[in-house]
Structures are given as structure tokens and as C-alpha cells.
Design a protein around this motif. Structure first.
Motif, PDB file in Angstrom:
ATOM      1  N   HIS A 148       7.737  18.041  28.310  1.00 42.57           N
ATOM      2  CA  HIS A 148       6.607  17.121  28.412  1.00 42.57           C
ATOM      3  C   HIS A 148       6.936  16.125  29.523  1.00 42.57           C
ATOM      4  CE1 HIS A 148       3.699  13.985  27.348  1.00 42.57           C
ATOM      5  NE2 HIS A 148       3.106  14.868  26.556  1.00 42.57           N
ATOM      6  N   PRO A 149       5.941  15.672  30.287  1.00 45.69           N
ATOM      7  CA  PRO A 149       6.223  14.666  31.328  1.00 45.69           C
ATOM      8  C   PRO A 149       6.875  13.406  30.761  1.00 45.69           C
ATOM      9  CG  PRO A 149       4.052  15.607  31.649  1.00 45.69           C
ATOM     10  CD  PRO A 149       4.547  16.141  30.344  1.00 45.69           C
ATOM     11  N   GLY A 150       6.512  13.045  29.519  1.00 39.48           N
ATOM     12  CA  GLY A 150       7.164  11.929  28.837  1.00 39.48           C
ATOM     13  C   GLY A 150       8.149  12.483  27.836  1.00 39.48           C
ATOM     14  N   PRO A 151       9.453  12.347  28.058  1.00 41.11           N
ATOM     15  CA  PRO A 151      10.452  13.005  27.213  1.00 41.11           C
ATOM     16  C   PRO A 151      10.296  12.749  25.720  1.00 41.11           C
ATOM     17  CG  PRO A 151      11.485  12.026  29.132  1.00 41.11           C
ATOM     18  CD  PRO A 151      10.070  11.559  29.138  1.00 41.11           C
ATOM     19  N   ARG A 152       9.981  11.529  25.342  1.00 39.12           N
ATOM     20  CA  ARG A 152       9.858  11.238  23.920  1.00 39.12           C
ATOM     21  C   ARG A 152       8.627  11.910  23.309  1.00 39.12           C
ATOM     22  NH1 ARG A 152      13.391   7.452  22.146  1.00 39.12           N
ATOM     23  NH2 ARG A 152      14.454   6.172  23.705  1.00 39.12           N
ATOM     24  N   ARG A 153       7.602  12.109  24.108  1.00 36.68           N
ATOM     25  CA  ARG A 153       6.409  12.797  23.618  1.00 36.68           C
ATOM     26  C   ARG A 153       6.619  14.317  23.583  1.00 36.68           C
ATOM     27  NH1 ARG A 153       1.322  10.126  23.501  1.00 36.68           N
ATOM     28  NH2 ARG A 153       1.532   7.904  23.916  1.00 36.68           N
ATOM     29  N   GLY A 154       7.745  14.783  24.077  1.00 33.77           N
ATOM     30  CA  GLY A 154       8.045  16.195  24.022  1.00 33.77           C
ATOM     31  C   GLY A 154       8.559  16.652  22.666  1.00 33.77           C
ATOM     32  N   ARG A 155       8.860  15.709  21.792  1.00 30.94           N
ATOM     33  CA  ARG A 155       9.335  16.054  20.451  1.00 30.94           C
ATOM     34  C   ARG A 155       8.160  16.448  19.550  1.00 30.94           C
ATOM     35  NH1 ARG A 155      14.473  17.298  21.260  1.00 30.94           N
ATOM     36  NH2 ARG A 155      15.618  15.597  22.260  1.00 30.94           N
ATOM     37  N   SER A 156       8.458  17.153  18.479  1.00 29.48           N
ATOM     38  CA  SER A 156       7.432  17.602  17.549  1.00 29.48           C
ATOM     39  C   SER A 156       6.630  16.417  17.020  1.00 29.48           C
ATOM     40  CB  SER A 156       8.078  18.345  16.378  1.00 29.48           C
ATOM     41  OG  SER A 156       7.125  18.647  15.389  1.00 29.48           O
ATOM     42  N   ALA A 157       5.330  16.437  17.260  1.00 33.11           N
ATOM     43  CA  ALA A 157       4.488  15.287  16.951  1.00 33.11           C
ATOM     44  C   ALA A 157       4.502  14.935  15.470  1.00 33.11           C
ATOM     45  CB  ALA A 157       3.057  15.563  17.413  1.00 33.11           C
ATOM     46  N   ALA A 158       4.425  15.948  14.610  1.00 37.58           N
ATOM     47  CA  ALA A 158       4.307  15.680  13.175  1.00 37.58           C
ATOM     48  C   ALA A 158       5.616  15.216  12.543  1.00 37.58           C
ATOM     49  CB  ALA A 158       3.808  16.931  12.461  1.00 37.58           C
ATOM     50  N   LEU A 159       6.742  15.390  13.253  1.00 35.95           N
ATOM     51  CA  LEU A 159       8.040  15.076  12.662  1.00 35.95           C
ATOM     52  C   LEU A 159       8.712  13.870  13.291  1.00 35.95           C
ATOM     53  CD1 LEU A 159       9.482  18.695  12.383  1.00 35.95           C
ATOM     54  CD2 LEU A 159       8.351  17.358  10.611  1.00 35.95           C
ATOM     55  N   ASN A 160       8.111  13.287  14.334  1.00 34.54           N
ATOM     56  CA  ASN A 160       8.769  12.202  15.043  1.00 34.54           C
ATOM     57  C   ASN A 160       7.850  11.007  15.229  1.00 34.54           C
ATOM     58  OD1 ASN A 160      11.578  13.047  16.417  1.00 34.54           O
ATOM     59  ND2 ASN A 160      10.252  14.828  16.203  1.00 34.54           N
ATOM     60  N   MET A 161       8.356   9.838  14.952  1.00 35.02           N
ATOM     61  CA  MET A 161       7.715   8.595  15.348  1.00 35.02           C
ATOM     62  C   MET A 161       8.658   7.970  16.364  1.00 35.02           C
ATOM     63  SD  MET A 161       4.871   8.355  13.730  1.00 35.02           S
ATOM     64  CE  MET A 161       4.378   6.642  13.697  1.00 35.02           C
ATOM     65  N   VAL A 162       8.336   8.131  17.634  1.00 36.28           N
ATOM     66  CA  VAL A 162       9.274   7.732  18.682  1.00 36.28           C
ATOM     67  C   VAL A 162       8.674   6.636  19.539  1.00 36.28           C
ATOM     68  CG1 VAL A 162      10.479   9.932  18.775  1.00 36.28           C
ATOM     69  CG2 VAL A 162       8.425   9.611  20.136  1.00 36.28           C
ATOM     70  N   ASN A 193      -3.336  13.998  21.196  1.00 36.27           N
ATOM     71  CA  ASN A 193      -3.528  15.371  21.656  1.00 36.27           C
ATOM     72  C   ASN A 193      -2.544  15.820  22.727  1.00 36.27           C
ATOM     73  OD1 ASN A 193      -5.554  16.120  19.979  1.00 36.27           O
ATOM     74  ND2 ASN A 193      -7.216  15.698  21.390  1.00 36.27           N
ATOM     75  N   ASP A 194      -1.936  14.876  23.437  1.00 39.41           N
ATOM     76  CA  ASP A 194      -1.044  15.299  24.519  1.00 39.41           C
ATOM     77  C   ASP A 194       0.394  15.474  24.049  1.00 39.41           C
ATOM     78  OD1 ASP A 194      -0.383  12.566  24.253  1.00 39.41           O
ATOM     79  OD2 ASP A 194       0.288  12.503  26.340  1.00 39.41           O
ATOM     80  N   GLN A 195       0.660  15.314  22.741  1.00 39.17           N
ATOM     81  CA  GLN A 195       2.003  15.544  22.231  1.00 39.17           C
ATOM     82  C   GLN A 195       2.167  17.001  21.788  1.00 39.17           C
ATOM     83  OE1 GLN A 195       1.734  11.502  19.900  1.00 39.17           O
ATOM     84  NE2 GLN A 195       3.841  12.232  19.763  1.00 39.17           N
ATOM     85  N   ASN A 196       3.398  17.453  21.756  1.00 36.12           N
ATOM     86  CA  ASN A 196       3.694  18.831  21.381  1.00 36.12           C
ATOM     87  C   ASN A 196       3.748  18.996  19.866  1.00 36.12           C
ATOM     88  OD1 ASN A 196       4.014  19.873  24.033  1.00 36.12           O
ATOM     89  ND2 ASN A 196       6.030  18.905  24.145  1.00 36.12           N
ATOM     90  N   LEU A 197       3.332  20.180  19.397  1.00 41.22           N
ATOM     91  CA  LEU A 197       3.458  20.479  17.978  1.00 41.22           C
ATOM     92  C   LEU A 197       4.909  20.743  17.606  1.00 41.22           C
ATOM     93  CD1 LEU A 197       0.343  22.750  17.348  1.00 41.22           C
ATOM     94  CD2 LEU A 197       0.629  20.337  16.808  1.00 41.22           C
ATOM     95  N   THR A 198       5.640  21.393  18.493  1.00 41.73           N
ATOM     96  CA  THR A 198       7.077  21.584  18.336  1.00 41.73           C
ATOM     97  C   THR A 198       7.759  21.101  19.597  1.00 41.73           C
ATOM     98  OG1 THR A 198       6.934  23.846  19.196  1.00 41.73           O
ATOM     99  CG2 THR A 198       6.780  23.565  16.808  1.00 41.73           C
ATOM    100  N   ASP A 199       9.080  20.883  19.535  1.00 42.27           N
ATOM    101  CA  ASP A 199       9.801  20.363  20.691  1.00 42.27           C
ATOM    102  C   ASP A 199       9.570  21.241  21.910  1.00 42.27           C
ATOM    103  OD1 ASP A 199      10.695  18.626  18.832  1.00 42.27           O
ATOM    104  OD2 ASP A 199      12.837  19.011  19.133  1.00 42.27           O
ATOM    105  N   ASN A 200       9.196  20.614  23.007  1.00 42.27           N
ATOM    106  CA  ASN A 200       8.907  21.354  24.229  1.00 42.27           C
ATOM    107  C   ASN A 200       8.941  20.399  25.402  1.00 42.27           C
ATOM    108  OD1 ASN A 200       8.260  23.475  25.911  1.00 42.27           O
ATOM    109  ND2 ASN A 200       6.486  24.135  24.725  1.00 42.27           N
TER     110      ASN A 200
END
Length: 369
Positions: A329-343, A320-327
Motif C-alpha cells: 500500500h502507498p501508506g505502509p500502515r494502511r497496508g495491514r489487514s483493515a479488520a485486524l488493525n487499528m494503526v 475503502n483504500d485499506q487492504n483486507l489482508t496484509d499487502n
């Protein structure tokens, strides 16, 4: 296969289905009237369809080497109804196998012997325990589903209340809708009604009081008839003893269970590894998903072969704390679009494993994808 052969196979299937259909009211009656949960090698029979019951009989071949016959199980279920059983979990596959291995006793006498601890214990071997779910996000709702699925069973836990921060007059209806339908776990198995005046949701006959509060210190649970309760904290806001202790200060609460990893000296319990440490500890944590998944395996490997060093890598769903689109975020890798990235990101699972199983302390590293 000949026509006669295919007809025979179909007739056998119809016959097995008829026997399974005869089991349904017996399974349900044992559960509702005697709080007995019947299983096949640990898999619950309660609430199953005819085809699901047959599938569980077939599953038994993975344990026993042969498919379990419904014709053998039905007499076991009938025999259970003739015993004055109290709350218990009875594995009918094990009962049947034990009966078949001996020839000294009839079925009733054999079951009375092997189930002696549960025979004659009455409708409740122990008084039901009140449970409060504190926080009604995704984890809180799944906890509620589990408790409701087992209400009236042998587990002795009753969901009495949910505590949350109210967001408006339609909040209760929205909460009921979220409980009723889950995009991943599917629909709620049963009925749900809402009483706005009483601020309750009734789910499968269980009345759940919804209490609005910003902190545990605002609540007197005894005012709602709740006492000696276990509070299941699923907010994710508290993780140490000092903050979780606030629940114990609320009248009517005696124990606290955290649904996430705990910090400090709060025990992280992994069933089958360190559950003996529960004792009378008033504050416990259920550890994390990764910790529960990997610790039993690592403990078994370490006890048998020894582990010198290991790396724990988790492939995790987005949260829930990941972004739907790039935005931002306190954690840079979690700032990427959640549905499109496995980081890859950091995880505390390695430390948590060592906390539940101390022999691995300092031997593990970990990350998550």
C-alpha cells in the motif's frame, strides 16, 4: 406492584399508543400535502412507527425535564392541519411548551402567531432545487438516501440524477442493489425499481436519471431537464477549486458541494461555526467527519476559555483504500489487514479545523487511529 397496578400501567401504555397511532396519518399528511416536517426537539416524526413516536416523547425529558405527553401533542398536530402552512420544520414540543406558558390565546391563534412566517406561504415557499450526485460510492449513496428521505419535505432539494462511470449492462441493477441494502446502515426505507431502457432508478416515487460520464465536461444536464443544479461531488478525486470548477462549466450547474475536505481557497463549512460564509460562493466543501465532529466543541471551548495548544486524535473506522489482508500500500500502515488493525496514520483534520475556525490556526496537531 399489585395486579391492579400492573394493569393500570399497561392500560396507560395502550392509551398512549392509541394516541400516537392517531398522530401517524396527521404527520404524514402534513409532510406529503404541505411539505411540513414535524419534529420533537429536532428529531423528525415523519416516517416513525408508533413505538418510535412514543420513544421521542420520552426523549423530551432530557430537554424539558419531563416526559412529553402525546395527549398534549395530538391537539397541536390537529391545529397545524387547520393552518395554511407552507414548507417548514415545526417543532411540536416547542409549540406545545410555548402554548402552555401563556393563557392569552387559544391553540390555533397561538400557533398562527408563532408560525407566522410559514402560514399562507402555499405548497412551495421556494422553487425546488435540482441536485446531482456525482459519484455513487458509499458516500454518494448515503447522500442519495438523505435526499430521498427528505423529498417532498420542507428542504426544497430534489435528487434528479447520478453521474458515474458505467461498468457494464447490469451496472444499473447492481447500483440499485447497493442503494437498497447497506451492511452498516441497513435497508433502504421504501421501494426501488429499475428501468434499464430509460436508465433510471425510481426510489419512493423519485425518478433518478443515471448518466455515464468520465468527466464533467461530457455532460449537458439541460438535455435531461436539469437546470440551476447543485452538484454534490462524492468521488474523492477532486479537492481544489480548479478541478471542481469543471462542474460549473457543464450546462445546467450553478453550484458545487464537495463531500470531503477541500484544499486551497475553497471554504470548508462546518454548520454552526462558519456556515455564515456560504453566501453566494459557487464551490463549497462539507469538510471531513473529524472536522465536523470536533470543530464545534473546540470553537465553544476556545470562545469560553481559550485554547493555547491542542492535539486531535481520531479513532476511525477502516476505509475503502485499506487492504483486507496484509499487502502493499502507498501508506505502509494502511497496508495491514483493515479488520485486524487499528494503526495510527496521518490526518489533515487539525489543519481543516483551523480553516473552518481560524482562531485555532497553528495551535493544533493531529493524527488518526
Amino acid at each position: 406492584m399489585s395486579r391492579a397496578g400492573t394493569d393500570r400501567v399497561f392500560d396507560e401504555w395502550v392509551d398512549r399508543g392509541s394516541v400516537a397511532a392517531a398522530m401517524v396519518p396527521i404527520i404524514d399528511g402534513l409532510h406529503r400535502r404541505h411539505n411540513v416536517v414535524t419534529t420533537i426537539h429536532g428529531r423528525r416524526l415523519v416516517g416513525r412507527s408508533v413505538n418510535e413516536i412514543l420513544k421521542l416523547h420520552r426523549f423530551a425529558r432530557h430537554v424539558d425535564g419531563v416526559e412529553l405527553s402525546p395527549h398534549e401533542v395530538l391537539p397541536v398536530l390537529h391545529a397545524l392541519t387547520r393552518l395554511d402552512l407552507g414548507p417548514s420544520v415545526v417543532d411540536v414540543a416547542d409549540c406545545n411548551a410555548g402554548f402552555r406558558r401563556q393563557d392569552a390565546l387559544g391553540l390555533d391563534d397561538h400557533l398562527r402567531l408563532v408560525l407566522a412566517d410559514a402560514v399562507g406561504s402555499g405548497p412551495y415557499a421556494a422553487a425546488p432545487r435540482d441536485v446531482v450526485v456525482y459519484g455513487f460510492g458509499r458516500i454518494g449513496r448515503l447522500v442519495a438516501r438523505i435526499l430521498l428521505a427528505r423529498s417532498g419535505g420542507a428542504y426544497g432539494l430534489r435528487l434528479r440524477a447520478v453521474v458515474l462511470r458505467s461498468t457494464g449492462p447490469e451496472d444499473l441493477v447492481k447500483r440499485a442493489s447497493l442503494l437498497r441494502r447497506d451492511s452498516v446502515h441497513g435497508p433502504f426505507d421504501g421501494t426501488i425499481t429499475v428501468d434499464q431502457d430509460e436508465q433510471t432508478i425510481t426510489a419512493n416515487g423519485t425518478v433518478i436519471r443515471f448518466i455515464g460520464a468520465a468527466s464533467p465536461s461530457e455532460i449537458d444536464y439541460t438535455a435531461y431537464g436539469i437546470d440551476d443544479a447543485i452538484v454534490v461531488d462524492s468521488t474523492g478525486a477532486s479537492s481544489d477549486r480548479s478541478t471542481l470548477s469543471a462542474h460549473l462549466a457543464a450546462p445546467g450547474v450553478s453550484r458545487v458541494l464537495l463531500t470531503a475536505p477541500a484544499s486551497g481557497d475553497v471554504p470548508n463549512i462546518v454548520h454552526g461555526v462558519n456556515d455564515a460564509a456560504i453566501g453566494d460562493e459557487p464551490i463549497l466543501a462539507a469538510a471531513s467527519c473529524t472536522t465536523n465532529a470536533v470543530t464545534p466543541v473546540l470553537a465553544a471551548l476556545d470562545e469560553r476559555y481559550g485554547i493555547e495548544h491542542g492535539h486531535v486524535e481520531t479513532v476511525h473506522s477502516f476505509t475503502n483504500d485499506q487492504n483486507l489482508t496484509d499487502n502493499h500500500h502507498p501508506g505502509p500502515r494502511r497496508g495491514r489487514s483493515a479488520a485486524l488493525n487499528m494503526v495510527p496514520t496521518k490526518t489533515g483534520a487539525a489543519r481543516a479545523v483551523a480553516k473552518a475556525y481560524p482562531p485555532l490556526a497553528g495551535k493544533l496537531t493531529g493524527s488518526a487511529i
